[in-house]
Design an enzyme around this catalytic site. Structure first.
Site, short mmCIF file in Angstrom:
data_model
loop_
_atom_site.label_atom_id
_atom_site.label_comp_id
_atom_site.label_asym_id
_atom_site.label_seq_id
_atom_site.Cartn_x
_atom_site.Cartn_y
_atom_site.Cartn_z
N HIS A 47 43.18 41.72 44.89
CA HIS A 47 43.64 41.55 45.68
C HIS A 47 43.95 40.03 46.18
O HIS A 47 43.40 39.54 46.58
CB HIS A 47 43.30 42.78 46.48
N ASP A 71 44.86 50.91 44.45
CA ASP A 71 45.39 51.36 44.02
C ASP A 71 44.40 52.17 42.60
O ASP A 71 44.55 52.71 41.97
CB ASP A 71 46.67 50.94 42.97
N1 ACO Z 1 43.17 41.36 35.82
C1 ACO Z 1 42.61 40.38 35.49
N2 ACO Z 1 42.94 39.24 35.70
C2 ACO Z 1 43.18 39.39 37.55
C3 ACO Z 1 43.52 40.22 37.93
C4 ACO Z 1 43.63 41.78 37.34
N3 ACO Z 1 43.84 42.64 37.94
N4 ACO Z 1 44.17 39.32 39.17
C5 ACO Z 1 44.22 38.73 39.20
N5 ACO Z 1 43.36 38.38 38.02
C6 ACO Z 1 42.98 36.63 37.01
C7 ACO Z 1 43.96 35.59 37.93
O1 ACO Z 1 44.73 35.61 36.56
C8 ACO Z 1 43.89 34.25 38.42
O2 ACO Z 1 43.50 33.37 37.18
P1 ACO Z 1 43.36 31.68 36.74
O3 ACO Z 1 42.36 32.26 38.20
O4 ACO Z 1 42.12 31.76 35.63
O5 ACO Z 1 44.55 32.13 36.50
C9 ACO Z 1 43.14 34.46 38.90
O6 ACO Z 1 42.18 36.23 38.48
C10 ACO Z 1 43.99 34.61 40.49
O7 ACO Z 1 44.87 35.75 41.00
P2 ACO Z 1 46.16 35.23 41.09
O8 ACO Z 1 47.24 35.87 40.19
O9 ACO Z 1 46.88 34.27 41.45
O10 ACO Z 1 46.19 36.80 42.96
P3 ACO Z 1 47.30 37.15 43.40
O11 ACO Z 1 46.79 37.04 44.50
O12 ACO Z 1 48.47 36.60 42.98
O13 ACO Z 1 47.68 38.56 42.92
C11 ACO Z 1 47.58 40.77 42.87
C12 ACO Z 1 46.97 39.81 43.15
C13 ACO Z 1 48.69 41.21 42.24
C14 ACO Z 1 47.17 42.02 43.28
C15 ACO Z 1 46.64 40.96 41.05
O14 ACO Z 1 45.43 40.64 40.89
C16 ACO Z 1 47.14 41.62 40.95
O15 ACO Z 1 47.86 41.40 39.87
N6 ACO Z 1 46.09 42.87 39.70
C17 ACO Z 1 47.27 43.72 39.41
C18 ACO Z 1 47.98 44.83 39.96
C19 ACO Z 1 47.50 45.46 40.71
O16 ACO Z 1 46.55 45.72 40.95
N7 ACO Z 1 48.02 45.81 42.08
C20 ACO Z 1 47.84 46.79 43.67
C21 ACO Z 1 47.32 45.45 44.54
S1 ACO Z 1 47.33 46.29 45.94
C22 ACO Z 1 48.49 46.98 46.50
O17 ACO Z 1 49.50 46.13 46.11
C23 ACO Z 1 48.68 48.15 46.99
#
Ligand code: ACO
Length: 425
Positions: free
Chosen positions: A303, A360
């Protein structure tokens, strides 16, 4: 006061403190005083507004609406009471509650002409596409109400949207499966009425158990608002141009649709189904995620704001367990989800990135066990988020100092060049 040195010149900017002691630096004069803008791709560190609706402390997993903890609301409130709280800023007294509830009932029916709009959609249309189009369409049926500034019309529009989004959503589902639309029943409470419109047949009425309606109420309470997320920021952006509530909320539905946002509840269950069907072990799946195989993420984890447990996921996990226990059902996908959670929470990849289950992770399993079809999951989120979008629309529309949202950019394209006639290129 915060001091910044830019091109050898010292500039002072006011420090802002929120009511929970969060700190910000007001840089709104930076450009006029220095020619610089701030660049914050994807708004990871940008406060876009001041808002009195929802407070999140992402480091400690805290979420409150109008000062009330989400745990207490999920335990003691109903979705409709929470909707009132989010929109109007206080818990309603009996008279306010009854008035709001009566308004919802008075506006739950759709105009009969609405059927024609549904007929224009192909059977396989995604219900989120139908929902966004239909929310805009709702506004067309009562334009005199949303175009003026009479406060009582805000109340009517807000009630219409909260009540009718449920009718519109259920009708979209019925059309998609070729079943007759069910009229709302004024004797039923909000969640029960929705389930009736989804699952009753003209010859057999559907009766949900109290555990199911409780779980659905919790699901919607927990989705009612979440400060400046992608869809709410979209609603605020559209509202800042002076667009009406229906148009602004329809834009919110589109923003919510994506799988990184509201679409994640569907994506989580699809992921769990894939794990189940392929027979891959949870550990091997997590290893694939860690290797960052293309398009693969642990959906329902991570998140932008929570760097700890999303408090909503814990409440929903318990609600799901309670609902299953009461019905005597089991769900093999819940076992996979819990194993995934345990595996990820022990793993260095997730620990160092502070990735925890988000709202979620378990919400889709609640919906699945209520019997909601997969492609309706994000629609269910949208119904729950409606009070939040309306509250943010209200906050923007009532702010006499509100300016249109208009971010700037750093241009990285071509410099000035001359036009070359077609034959010479
Ligand atoms: N699985 C694996 N790796 C992840 C995940 C995940 N679910 N989420 C983040 N990471 C990793 C990224 O690849 C990144 O790795 P790195 O540092 O090696 O590059 C690091 O964690 C930071 O992640 P970001 O993408 O920079 O985080 P951001 O804040 O931009 O994105 C988000 C947040 C979109 C929620 C992301 O965690 C994600 O895609 N999660 C899965 C989708 C999801 O569950 N969305 C619902 C969110 S809640 C809502 O909107 C209701």
């Amino acid at each position: 006061m915060a001091r910044m040195e830019v091109d050898g010149k010292f500039l002072d900017f006011p420090e802002i403190t929120g009511s929970e002691n969060e700190k910000a630096i007001d840089i709104s004069k930076l450009r006029s005083e220095s020619g610089y803008i701030t660049l914050d791709d994807s708004f990871g560190n940008t406060g876009s507004c001041r808002s009195a609706i929802t407070y999140i402390d992402g480091a400690n997993g805290v979420l409150r609406y109008r000062g009330y903890s989400i745990e207490e609301l999920a335990e003691k409130s109903s979705f409709i009471e929470t909707a009132y709280l989010v929109i109007y800023g206080h818990l309603p007294n009996r008279e306010e509650y009854d008035r709001f509830s009566d308004l919802l009932t008075a506006h739950e029916m759709l105009d009969e002409d609405y059927r024609k709009h549904y007929e224009g959609f192909p059977r396989k249309a995604h219900p989120m596409a139908i929902l966004s189009a239909m929310i805009n369409t709702l506004g067309c049926y009562d334009p005199e109400h949303f175009l003026d500034e009479d406060v009582s019309h805000f109340d009517i529009n807000a009630a219409r949207l909260i009540s009718q989004v449920r009718t519109v959503a259920a009708a979209a589902y019925r059309m998609s499966v070729g079943q007759p639309m069910m009229y709302p029943s004024p004797d039923r409470l909000y969640a029960n009425n929705f389930l009736h419109m989804m699952f009753s047949q003209p010859y057999k009425l559907f009766e949900a158990t109290p555990e199911v309606t409780q779980a659905l109420n919790k699901f919607w309470i927990l989705h009612a608002d979440h400060e400046q997320n992608c869809s709410t920021s979209t609603v605020r952006l559209v509202a800042s141009s002076g667009a009406n509530m229906y148009a602004s909320c329809a834009a919110g539905v589109c923003a919510l649709w994506g799988k990184l946002h509201g679409g994640a509840n569907q994506a989580v269950v699809e992921m769990l189904l894939k794990i189940q069907e392929s027979g891959i072990s949870v550990k091997d799946f997590v290893d694939k995620v860690k290797r960052k195989e293309p398009g693969l993420k642990l959906m329902g984890f991570g998140h932008r704001v929570y760097k700890n447990f999303d408090p909503r996921s814990k409440i929903l996990q318990k609600a799901l367990q309670k609902m299953l226990k009461a019905s005597g059902q089991t769900d093999p996908l819940l076992d996979i989800a819990q194993e995934l959670e345990e595996c990820a929470l022990r793993d260095e990849y997730f620990i160092e990135r502070k990735l925890y289950p988000n709202v979620d992770f378990y919400s889709g399993l609640i919906l699945r066990n209520i019997g909601i079809p997969l492609n309706m999951f994000t629609v269910m989120f949208a119904i729950g988020r409606m009070p939040g979008w309306i509250a943010h629309w209200k906050e923007i529309s009532e702010n006499p100092k509100q300016r249109i949202y208009r971010p700037r950019q750093i241009y990285t394209g071509e410099n000035l060049r001359s036009y070359i006639p077609l034959d010479e290129r």
